[in-house]
Design a protein around this motif. Structure first.
Motif, PDB file in Angstrom:
ATOM      1  N   THR A   9     -15.485   3.758 -12.398  1.00 30.10           N
ATOM      2  CA  THR A   9     -16.194   2.802 -11.546  1.00 30.10           C
ATOM      3  C   THR A   9     -15.297   1.620 -11.193  1.00 30.10           C
ATOM      4  O   THR A   9     -15.259   1.177 -10.041  1.00 30.10           O
ATOM      5  CB  THR A   9     -17.465   2.309 -12.251  1.00 30.10           C
ATOM      6  N   LEU A  10     -14.553   1.109 -12.177  1.00 32.15           N
ATOM      7  CA  LEU A  10     -13.644  -0.012 -11.909  1.00 32.15           C
ATOM      8  C   LEU A  10     -12.526   0.399 -10.962  1.00 32.15           C
ATOM      9  O   LEU A  10     -12.119  -0.382 -10.096  1.00 32.15           O
ATOM     10  CB  LEU A  10     -13.069  -0.549 -13.217  1.00 32.15           C
ATOM     11  N   PHE A  11     -12.016   1.612 -11.117  1.00 30.90           N
ATOM     12  CA  PHE A  11     -10.967   2.090 -10.216  1.00 30.90           C
ATOM     13  C   PHE A  11     -11.467   2.154  -8.782  1.00 30.90           C
ATOM     14  O   PHE A  11     -10.785   1.717  -7.848  1.00 30.90           O
ATOM     15  CB  PHE A  11     -10.462   3.460 -10.674  1.00 30.90           C
ATOM     16  N   ALA A  12     -12.661   2.695  -8.594  1.00 33.59           N
ATOM     17  CA  ALA A  12     -13.225   2.772  -7.242  1.00 33.59           C
ATOM     18  C   ALA A  12     -13.492   1.371  -6.680  1.00 33.59           C
ATOM     19  O   ALA A  12     -13.240   1.114  -5.493  1.00 33.59           O
ATOM     20  CB  ALA A  12     -14.513   3.588  -7.267  1.00 33.59           C
ATOM     21  N   LEU A  13     -13.983   0.463  -7.512  1.00 30.22           N
ATOM     22  CA  LEU A  13     -14.247  -0.904  -7.063  1.00 30.22           C
ATOM     23  C   LEU A  13     -12.957  -1.617  -6.669  1.00 30.22           C
ATOM     24  O   LEU A  13     -12.894  -2.266  -5.620  1.00 30.22           O
ATOM     25  CB  LEU A  13     -14.970  -1.680  -8.161  1.00 30.22           C
ATOM     26  N   PHE A  14     -11.912  -1.484  -7.469  1.00 33.36           N
ATOM     27  CA  PHE A  14     -10.633  -2.124  -7.148  1.00 33.36           C
ATOM     28  C   PHE A  14     -10.012  -1.525  -5.897  1.00 33.36           C
ATOM     29  O   PHE A  14      -9.370  -2.226  -5.114  1.00 33.36           O
ATOM     30  CB  PHE A  14      -9.664  -2.021  -8.315  1.00 33.36           C
ATOM     31  N   LEU A  15     -10.193  -0.227  -5.682  1.00 32.20           N
ATOM     32  CA  LEU A  15      -9.673   0.395  -4.466  1.00 32.20           C
ATOM     33  C   LEU A  15     -10.370  -0.176  -3.231  1.00 32.20           C
ATOM     34  O   LEU A  15      -9.728  -0.515  -2.241  1.00 32.20           O
ATOM     35  CB  LEU A  15      -9.843   1.911  -4.521  1.00 32.20           C
ATOM     36  N   LEU A  16     -11.687  -0.303  -3.303  1.00 28.28           N
ATOM     37  CA  LEU A  16     -12.428  -0.858  -2.167  1.00 28.28           C
ATOM     38  C   LEU A  16     -12.081  -2.323  -1.927  1.00 28.28           C
ATOM     39  O   LEU A  16     -11.929  -2.745  -0.776  1.00 28.28           O
ATOM     40  CB  LEU A  16     -13.929  -0.698  -2.396  1.00 28.28           C
ATOM     41  N   LEU A  17     -11.961  -3.101  -2.987  1.00 29.00           N
ATOM     42  CA  LEU A  17     -11.582  -4.512  -2.827  1.00 29.00           C
ATOM     43  C   LEU A  17     -10.165  -4.642  -2.266  1.00 29.00           C
ATOM     44  O   LEU A  17      -9.899  -5.529  -1.442  1.00 29.00           O
ATOM     45  CB  LEU A  17     -11.699  -5.249  -4.153  1.00 29.00           C
ATOM     46  N   GLY A  18      -9.261  -3.791  -2.697  1.00 29.83           N
ATOM     47  CA  GLY A  18      -7.895  -3.822  -2.172  1.00 29.83           C
ATOM     48  C   GLY A  18      -7.838  -3.465  -0.709  1.00 29.83           C
ATOM     49  O   GLY A  18      -7.115  -4.091   0.073  1.00 29.83           O
ATOM     50  N   GLN A  19      -8.613  -2.465  -0.304  1.00 27.69           N
ATOM     51  CA  GLN A  19      -8.643  -2.093   1.104  1.00 27.69           C
ATOM     52  C   GLN A  19      -9.285  -3.192   1.946  1.00 27.69           C
ATOM     53  O   GLN A  19      -8.854  -3.441   3.078  1.00 27.69           O
ATOM     54  CB  GLN A  19      -9.386  -0.775   1.283  1.00 27.69           C
TER      55      GLN A  19
END
Length: 96
Positions: A9-19
């Protein structure tokens, strides 16, 4: 099990925030700039370059090349000379 779900979940959240941050930074490049000056390289754009896509579906693997069989010699080599090892303590010499 909970820890793996949290990491995903954190990986997906960080990916979305980075994009989202990369998109917000790209909007800053839409402002008109001096056409007489060369376009400098933007370090932030380079840092966000890998966030445009997700991780690859398969891992990169190297092709396996079959090895060559090296046969053993017919006659084994002679054994090495074996000398007895004596104890060599690091102590002062004994008085005579």
């Amino acid at each position: 099990m909970l820890r793996r779900r949290l990491i995903r979940t954190l990986f997906a959240l960080f990916l979305l925030l980075g994009q989202a941050s990369a998109f917000a930074h790209a909007l800053g490049h839409l402002q008109p700039h001096d056409s007489g000056l060369p376009e400098p390289v933007c370090e932030v754009c380079l840092a966000h370059a890998n966030l445009g896509s997700v991780a690859p579906a398969s891992a990169f693997t190297l092709p396996v090349v079959p090895g060559h069989y090296l046969g053993l010699p017919a006659v084994p080599p002679p054994p090495a000379a074996v000398l007895p090892c004596r104890a060599q303590a690091r102590a002062p010499p004994a008085p005579v």
